[in-house]
Write a protein that holds these residues in place. Structure first.
Motif, mmCIF file in Angstrom:
data_model
loop_
_atom_site.group_PDB
_atom_site.id
_atom_site.type_symbol
_atom_site.label_atom_id
_atom_site.label_comp_id
_atom_site.label_asym_id
_atom_site.label_seq_id
_atom_site.Cartn_x
_atom_site.Cartn_y
_atom_site.Cartn_z
ATOM 1 N N THR A 65 0.640 -1.099 0.089
ATOM 2 C CA THR A 65 -0.147 -0.126 -0.215
ATOM 3 C C THR A 65 0.941 1.371 -0.092
ATOM 4 O OG1 THR A 65 -1.765 -0.997 1.136
ATOM 5 C CG2 THR A 65 -1.797 1.187 1.154
ATOM 6 N N LYS A 66 1.961 1.048 0.938
ATOM 7 C CA LYS A 66 2.815 2.251 0.952
ATOM 8 C C LYS A 66 3.412 2.511 -0.584
ATOM 9 C CE LYS A 66 3.781 1.850 5.713
ATOM 10 N NZ LYS A 66 4.730 1.293 6.900
ATOM 11 N N LYS A 89 6.529 5.610 -5.964
ATOM 12 C CA LYS A 89 6.875 4.687 -6.950
ATOM 13 C C LYS A 89 8.399 4.191 -6.891
ATOM 14 C CE LYS A 89 6.167 5.044 -12.189
ATOM 15 N NZ LYS A 89 6.017 5.786 -13.052
ATOM 16 N N LEU A 90 8.166 2.823 -6.134
ATOM 17 C CA LEU A 90 9.529 2.225 -5.919
ATOM 18 C C LEU A 90 9.983 1.712 -6.978
ATOM 19 C CD1 LEU A 90 11.327 1.340 -3.506
ATOM 20 C CD2 LEU A 90 9.709 -0.801 -3.470
ATOM 21 N N THR A 91 11.072 2.160 -7.332
ATOM 22 C CA THR A 91 11.906 1.509 -8.554
ATOM 23 C C THR A 91 13.277 1.071 -8.138
ATOM 24 O OG1 THR A 91 11.196 3.806 -9.540
ATOM 25 C CG2 THR A 91 13.138 2.698 -10.656
ATOM 26 N N ASP A 123 10.955 -1.979 6.647
ATOM 27 C CA ASP A 123 11.307 -0.812 7.482
ATOM 28 C C ASP A 123 12.036 0.300 6.454
ATOM 29 O OD1 ASP A 123 10.212 -2.009 9.773
ATOM 30 O OD2 ASP A 123 12.369 -2.613 10.451
ATOM 31 N N ALA A 124 12.807 -0.397 5.465
ATOM 32 C CA ALA A 124 13.627 0.648 4.536
ATOM 33 C C ALA A 124 12.438 1.250 3.724
ATOM 34 C CB ALA A 124 14.480 -0.152 3.657
ATOM 35 N N ILE A 125 11.543 0.551 3.322
ATOM 36 C CA ILE A 125 10.322 1.378 2.312
ATOM 37 C C ILE A 125 9.539 2.139 3.328
ATOM 38 C CG2 ILE A 125 8.148 1.034 1.373
ATOM 39 C CD1 ILE A 125 9.194 -1.800 0.561
ATOM 40 N N ASP A 126 9.513 1.953 4.561
ATOM 41 C CA ASP A 126 8.731 2.852 5.409
ATOM 42 C C ASP A 126 9.459 4.236 5.819
ATOM 43 O OD1 ASP A 126 6.546 3.369 7.391
ATOM 44 O OD2 ASP A 126 8.068 3.224 8.876
ATOM 45 N N PRO A 152 11.614 6.163 -4.307
ATOM 46 C CA PRO A 152 12.780 5.778 -3.690
ATOM 47 C C PRO A 152 13.413 4.522 -4.517
ATOM 48 C CG PRO A 152 10.891 4.952 -2.728
ATOM 49 C CD PRO A 152 10.404 6.207 -3.432
ATOM 50 N N PHE A 153 14.628 4.350 -4.598
ATOM 51 C CA PHE A 153 15.562 3.401 -5.515
ATOM 52 C C PHE A 153 16.081 2.329 -4.711
ATOM 53 C CE2 PHE A 153 14.997 7.100 -8.294
ATOM 54 C CZ PHE A 153 14.872 6.549 -9.314
#
Length: 303
Positions: A137-138, A143-145, A224-227, A235-236
């Motif tokens: 959801t996060k 746009k996680l790349t 936790d990194a995505i958060d 974020p890449f």
């Protein structure tokens, strides 16, 4: 007083069972003793009947007197009686039944414990799935790349180092990631001489109390990194191989530099499933004085 009855003594159920079992064993042993006495008397009678009274004196079996075979057959039945009393009834009686029942109960308890462990594992997986869903959801908001340079055989590194040096690839990496969070594993971070400028480094490591330079965010999991990167619009993920593998289900985009050559490596990028990812751009570059290999800049987006 006349109207009162004397109290009847109460015998515990287990004690009564023990008494009944003991009485049964006594009867069995008495019958065995009688059988033994009768066997001895009968054997002596058969011997006297044959040798003294001459009964069946001329009857032989296999060259032996008939009474020897009669005694042996009777001895067989007597030994069977002994076995039945001291082996069968002793080891397969009430105590044996109780022991077998306890074994079955123990096995059932083991199965129950395994089922409980399975339920706990299933609950853990459900909890992890919920965490993944929250992470997903996060990532929909951001746009996680994934950004990676991989060879034709998906090789990306050897000995925690890049296998090739492509100037344009490094420039592209800098242009795309500048001003963003870059998520990486500890080994990837340690391959840098120093933190890259104008980027927020998020390092994933299982090491406790890992010391990192000021400004570097240290976490223990990809979630936790995505958060930690939730305020970044893009974020890449920059490596290494295991972090790429974990991040692939959550990523929205892949920026791939495909090096058109095969290399020996100890780290590889996962295969890109074209049923999940669609190619949105592809720019080919020939090799030249600054580039020893041909390569392509390819962009993928999740379908």
């Amino acid at each position: 007083m006349f109207g009162k009855k004397k109290p009847t003594p109460q015998i515990d159920k287990d004690q009564l069972e023990l008494i009944e079992n003991a009485q049964k064993r006594i009867k069995q042993k008495k019958r065995l003793y009688i059988h033994f006495v009768v066997f001895l008397i009968g054997a002596v009678f058969l011997i006297i009947a044959n040798t003294v009274l001459g009964i069946g004196k001329d009857v032989t079996l296999f060259g032996k007197e008939w009474f020897l075979f009669a005694i042996l057959i009777w001895l067989f039945f007597f030994l069977y009686h002994v076995f039945n009393v001291f082996i069968t009834h002793k080891f397969m009686g009430k105590a044996w039944e109780k022991a077998q029942l306890e074994k079955l109960v123990a096995k059932q308890q083991t199965r129950i414990d395994k089922l409980k462990a399975g339920f706990v594992k299933e609950e853990t997986l459900i909890a992890q799935s919920e965490v993944y869903n929250e992470s997903q959801t996060k990532t929909k908001k951001n746009k996680l790349t994934i950004i990676v340079a991989a060879a034709e055989n998906d090789a990306i590194g050897l000995g925690n180092k890049l296998i090739w040096h492509l100037s344009d690839d490094l420039k592209r990496f800098k242009n795309l990631t500048s001003g963003h969070h870059i998520i990486m594993g500890r080994k990837t971070f340690e391959s840098f001489p120093k933190p890259l400028p104008n980027r927020i480094h998020v390092v994933i490591t299982r090491q406790q109390n890992y010391k990192a330079p000021e400004g570097v965010i240290v976490v223990s999991s990809l979630e936790d990194a995505i958060d930690a990167s939730k305020n970044d619009s893009q974020p890449f993920i920059i490596g290494g191989g295991e972090i790429y593998r974990q991040a692939l289900p959550f990523a929205n985009k892949i920026e791939l530099t495909r090096v058109h050559h095969n290399f020996e490596a100890d780290t590889y990028f996962p295969k890109i499933d074209t049923s999940v990812w669609k190619e949105t751009s592809n720019t080919f570059h020939k090799k030249d004085e600054e580039h020893d290999y041909e390569f392509s800049f390819i962009s993928y987006e999740r379908k």
